[in-house]
Scaffold this active site. Structure first.
Site, PDB file in Angstrom:
ATOM      1  N   GLU A  25      14.180  12.579  17.200  1.00 24.20           N
ATOM      2  CA  GLU A  25      12.983  13.402  17.032  1.00 24.20           C
ATOM      3  C   GLU A  25      12.231  13.552  18.343  1.00 24.20           C
ATOM      4  O   GLU A  25      11.965  12.569  19.028  1.00 24.20           O
ATOM      5  CB  GLU A  25      12.056  12.780  15.971  1.00 24.20           C
ATOM      6  N   ASP A  58      10.817  17.131   7.596  1.00 27.99           N
ATOM      7  CA  ASP A  58       9.834  16.342   8.331  1.00 27.99           C
ATOM      8  C   ASP A  58       8.489  16.538   7.678  1.00 27.99           C
ATOM      9  O   ASP A  58       8.095  17.668   7.391  1.00 27.99           O
ATOM     10  CB  ASP A  58       9.785  16.781   9.796  1.00 27.99           C
ATOM     11  N   THR A 115      18.607  12.186   5.614  1.00 24.31           N
ATOM     12  CA  THR A 115      17.396  11.362   5.574  1.00 24.31           C
ATOM     13  C   THR A 115      17.785   9.903   5.375  1.00 24.31           C
ATOM     14  O   THR A 115      18.847   9.614   4.826  1.00 24.31           O
ATOM     15  CB  THR A 115      16.452  11.803   4.429  1.00 24.31           C
ATOM     16  N   GLY A 134       5.503   5.349   1.092  1.00 26.20           N
ATOM     17  CA  GLY A 134       4.606   5.706   2.196  1.00 26.20           C
ATOM     18  C   GLY A 134       3.138   5.645   1.821  1.00 26.20           C
ATOM     19  O   GLY A 134       2.652   4.662   1.246  1.00 26.20           O
TER      20      GLY A 134
HETATM   21  P1  ITT Z   1      13.575  10.661   7.487  1.00 25.43           P
HETATM   22  O1  ITT Z   1      13.071  11.190   8.809  1.00 25.43           O
HETATM   23  O2  ITT Z   1      14.786   9.809   7.604  1.00 25.43           O
HETATM   24  O3  ITT Z   1      13.720  11.747   6.445  1.00 25.43           O
HETATM   25  P2  ITT Z   1      10.987   9.327   7.450  1.00 25.43           P
HETATM   26  O4  ITT Z   1      10.330   8.421   6.458  1.00 25.43           O
HETATM   27  O5  ITT Z   1      11.060   8.864   8.877  1.00 25.43           O
HETATM   28  O6  ITT Z   1      12.445   9.676   6.887  1.00 25.43           O
HETATM   29  P3  ITT Z   1       9.324  11.524   8.333  1.00 25.43           P
HETATM   30  O7  ITT Z   1       9.719  11.432   9.757  1.00 25.43           O
HETATM   31  O8  ITT Z   1       9.210  12.886   7.706  1.00 25.43           O
HETATM   32  O9  ITT Z   1      10.296  10.729   7.362  1.00 25.43           O
HETATM   33  O10 ITT Z   1       7.992  10.682   8.192  1.00 25.43           O
HETATM   34  C1  ITT Z   1       7.013  11.026   7.379  1.00 25.43           C
HETATM   35  C2  ITT Z   1       6.192   9.800   7.004  1.00 25.43           C
HETATM   36  O11 ITT Z   1       5.011  10.315   6.384  1.00 25.43           O
HETATM   37  C3  ITT Z   1       6.888   8.937   5.960  1.00 25.43           C
HETATM   38  O12 ITT Z   1       7.544   7.844   6.524  1.00 25.43           O
HETATM   39  C4  ITT Z   1       5.708   8.483   5.084  1.00 25.43           C
HETATM   40  O13 ITT Z   1       5.109   7.337   5.614  1.00 25.43           O
HETATM   41  C5  ITT Z   1       4.752   9.658   5.192  1.00 25.43           C
HETATM   42  N1  ITT Z   1       5.008  10.598   4.087  1.00 25.43           N
HETATM   43  C6  ITT Z   1       5.659  11.778   4.118  1.00 25.43           C
HETATM   44  N2  ITT Z   1       5.748  12.333   2.905  1.00 25.43           N
HETATM   45  C7  ITT Z   1       5.135  11.462   2.082  1.00 25.43           C
HETATM   46  C8  ITT Z   1       4.916  11.432   0.694  1.00 25.43           C
HETATM   47  O14 ITT Z   1       5.358  12.393  -0.108  1.00 25.43           O
HETATM   48  N3  ITT Z   1       4.266  10.401   0.192  1.00 25.43           N
HETATM   49  C9  ITT Z   1       3.814   9.405   0.965  1.00 25.43           C
HETATM   50  N4  ITT Z   1       3.992   9.332   2.277  1.00 25.43           N
HETATM   51  C10 ITT Z   1       4.660  10.357   2.836  1.00 25.43           C
END
Ligand code: ITT
Length: 189
Positions: free
Chosen positions: A39, A69, A8, A145
């Site tokens: 992805e 994800d 990640t 996020g």
């Molecule tokens: P990696 O793929 O490198 O792990 P990413 O941030 O791109 O990191 P994702 O593709 O899973 O991860 O994206 C999910 C998005 O959804 C993330 O960037 C956040 O904006 C949101 N998200 C996911 N889980 C969350 C959480 O627990 N709290 C707040 N926002 C979350």
């Protein structure tokens, strides 16, 4: 000493996962491994996670890692941003979602996480979900996020107003990671 990689680039995710690992599997070394996570576009987190896991296994030649994800699914927006949460966060962000939700009565939403764990040639999936609602305004400074606008059911605080430990008890990620940890305890027993 067992070693396992979490692929990640999201430091917020990593901190949450480390907290659960430390409490439940103190003998395991969990390493953050920021490899490229190609992805595919899909409406299903499972498909995205499986594709990424296979790609990383092939490219990095590792076989003891997991990826996760996750996405925020808003009922009134027909599940948007869902699998596109990362992109939507980087573009319109928390304020953009609040704008889309202005004057919307039905504020129900859920977070969902899918973990793909690669181990000795196989891939195992673990999922977690937390239901809640979108706050009227952003609150809190913890987490990452969309945490400042998500209020889990049974609480009045947003995830960003909770400690990592409190969020982990309720969150999609916490649930999925605890399933992974129970599985690791079985295969490593
Ligand atoms: P990696 O793929 O490198 O792990 P990413 O941030 O791109 O990191 P994702 O593709 O899973 O991860 O994206 C999910 C998005 O959804 C993330 O960037 C956040 O904006 C949101 N998200 C996911 N889980 C969350 C959480 O627990 N709290 C707040 N926002 C979350």
């Amino acid at each position: 000493m067992k070693r396992i990689f979490f692929i990640t680039s999201n430091v917020g995710k990593f901190k949450e996962v480390v907290d659960i690992f430390k409490k439940n599997l103190p003998d395991v070394i969990l390493e953050m491994y920021p490899a490229e996570k190609l992805e595919i576009q899909s409406s299903e987190l499972e498909k995205i996670a499986l594709f990424s896991a296979r790609y990383i296994r092939e490219k990095e030649k590792i076989d003891n890692f997991f990826i996760e994800d996750a996405g925020l699914f808003i009922n009134a927006l027909k599940g948007f941003p869902g699998p596109y949460s990362s992109y939507v966060y980087k573009t319109i962000g928390v304020d953009g979602i609040l704008r889309l939700m202005k004057n919307v009565k039905d504020r129900r939403a859920f977070f969902r996480a899918v973990i793909a764990f690669c181990w000795k040639g196989d891939i195992y999936l673990f999922t977690g979900v937390v239901h809640g609602r979108i706050a009227e305004e952003a609150r809190g400074t913890q987490g990452f996020g969309f945490d400042p606008i998500f209020i889990p059911n049974g609480d009045n605080r947003t995830f960003a107003e909770m400690t990592i430990e409190e969020k982990n008890k309720l969150s999609h990620r916490g649930k999925a990671i605890r399933k992974l940890i129970n599985f690791l305890k079985l295969i490593w027993a």
